[in-house]
Enzyme design. Structure first.
Site, PDB file in Angstrom:
ATOM      1  N   LYS A  13       8.170  23.295  22.131  1.00 42.78           N
ATOM      2  CA  LYS A  13       7.083  22.443  22.631  1.00 42.78           C
ATOM      3  C   LYS A  13       7.309  22.057  24.087  1.00 42.78           C
ATOM      4  CE  LYS A  13       7.470  18.931  19.830  1.00 42.78           C
ATOM      5  NZ  LYS A  13       8.680  19.291  19.085  1.00 42.78           N
ATOM      6  N   ARG A  87       3.636  11.262  15.548  1.00 41.05           N
ATOM      7  CA  ARG A  87       4.767  11.664  14.707  1.00 41.05           C
ATOM      8  C   ARG A  87       4.543  11.358  13.231  1.00 41.05           C
ATOM      9  NH1 ARG A  87       9.399  12.874  17.626  1.00 41.05           N
ATOM     10  NH2 ARG A  87       9.362  12.276  19.816  1.00 41.05           N
ATOM     11  N   ARG A 126      20.608  25.112  24.394  1.00 41.34           N
ATOM     12  CA  ARG A 126      19.644  24.460  25.293  1.00 41.34           C
ATOM     13  C   ARG A 126      20.331  23.554  26.318  1.00 41.34           C
ATOM     14  NH1 ARG A 126      14.899  21.104  22.397  1.00 41.34           N
ATOM     15  NH2 ARG A 126      16.620  19.672  21.926  1.00 41.34           N
ATOM     16  N   ARG A 160      21.892  17.629  26.067  1.00 46.90           N
ATOM     17  CA  ARG A 160      21.682  16.410  25.299  1.00 46.90           C
ATOM     18  C   ARG A 160      22.820  16.216  24.315  1.00 46.90           C
ATOM     19  NH1 ARG A 160      15.498  16.275  23.180  1.00 46.90           N
ATOM     20  NH2 ARG A 160      16.633  15.261  21.489  1.00 46.90           N
ATOM     21  N   ARG A 171      17.675  15.378  12.295  1.00 42.43           N
ATOM     22  CA  ARG A 171      16.359  15.293  12.917  1.00 42.43           C
ATOM     23  C   ARG A 171      15.319  16.089  12.130  1.00 42.43           C
ATOM     24  NH1 ARG A 171      18.377  17.264  18.510  1.00 42.43           N
ATOM     25  NH2 ARG A 171      16.192  17.292  19.166  1.00 42.43           N
TER      26      ARG A 171
END
Length: 215
Positions: A13, A87, A126, A160, A171
């Site tokens: 996204k 969400r 990432r 992160r 998550r």
């Protein structure tokens, strides 16, 4: 045009949002960024958010929707993209009320579907530009010039802290419990478009552009 991007963490996204912001001038509104901006502004709303977060509490849907409304009012672009919002079903229903009060509606909801196993590889590889937050991947989406951010020219990159497999599983559980039901919610409204985001970055980009060009 108002678009909503839905999908699990690591589905792409953010990368596609980044592309639409840079190439097509979309306003990219993510809940986290909006909350941080509001806190930094020291507005009445920002002070409420700051107090809530300092107390270790979740920011209420009411406050989030107030921030969404404020950002929609201030947006000067032809396209607005919501990344990771809503969400929950409660937020989705509240969002519809906000849009209706402004005479607006969601044009499309793009659902980035992807197998969980592929997400693990993506999350672990990432990293972000420390200056502008631009998202990269050590295999699939490297900077054009090694060590230099394509967007801002920054030369420092970070990962992160929660980009680990253990954190991803937590998550994902939250995503499937709270956000996944939105897929049927928007499918029933006939505004959901599903894109297989396990495809190459360029192929996913083509599909996203076909959605925009159809409006």
């Amino acid at each position: 045009m108002i678009l909503v991007f839905l999908g699990p963490p690591g589905c792409g996204k953010g990368t596609q949002s980044q592309f639409l912001r840079q190439e097509y001038g979309f306003s990219h509104l993510s809940t986290g960024d909006m909350l941080r901006t509001e806190v930094e502004s020291k507005s009445d709303l920002g002070l409420k958010v700051s107090e809530t977060m300092k107390a270790g509490l979740y920011v209420s849907d009411e406050i989030i929707l107030d921030i969404i409304k404020k950002n929609l009012d201030q947006s000067q672009t032809r396209g607005v993209l919501f990344d990771g919002f809503p969400r929950t079903l409660v937020q989705a229903q509240g969002f519809e009320n906000v849009l209706e009060s402004q005479g607006k509606k969601i044009d499309f909801v793009v659902y980035f579907s992807i197998p969980d196993a592929v997400l693990v590889e993506r999350i672990i590889g990432r990293f972000n530009c420390a200056k502008c937050g631009c998202v990269y991947h050590e295999k699939n989406n490297k900077p054009r010039v090694e060590g230099i951010c394509d967007t801002c020219g920054g030369n420092r990159f970070v990962r992160r802290e929660d980009d680990t497999e253990e954190s991803l599983q937590k998550r994902l559980r939250i995503y499937y419990e709270n956000t996944y039901p939105l897929i049927d919610f928007y499918k029933n409204k006939e505004i959901l478009i599903e894109i297989d985001s396990s495809q190459s970055l360029d192929r996913v980009k083509e599909r996203v552009l076909s959605v925009i060009n159809s409006v």
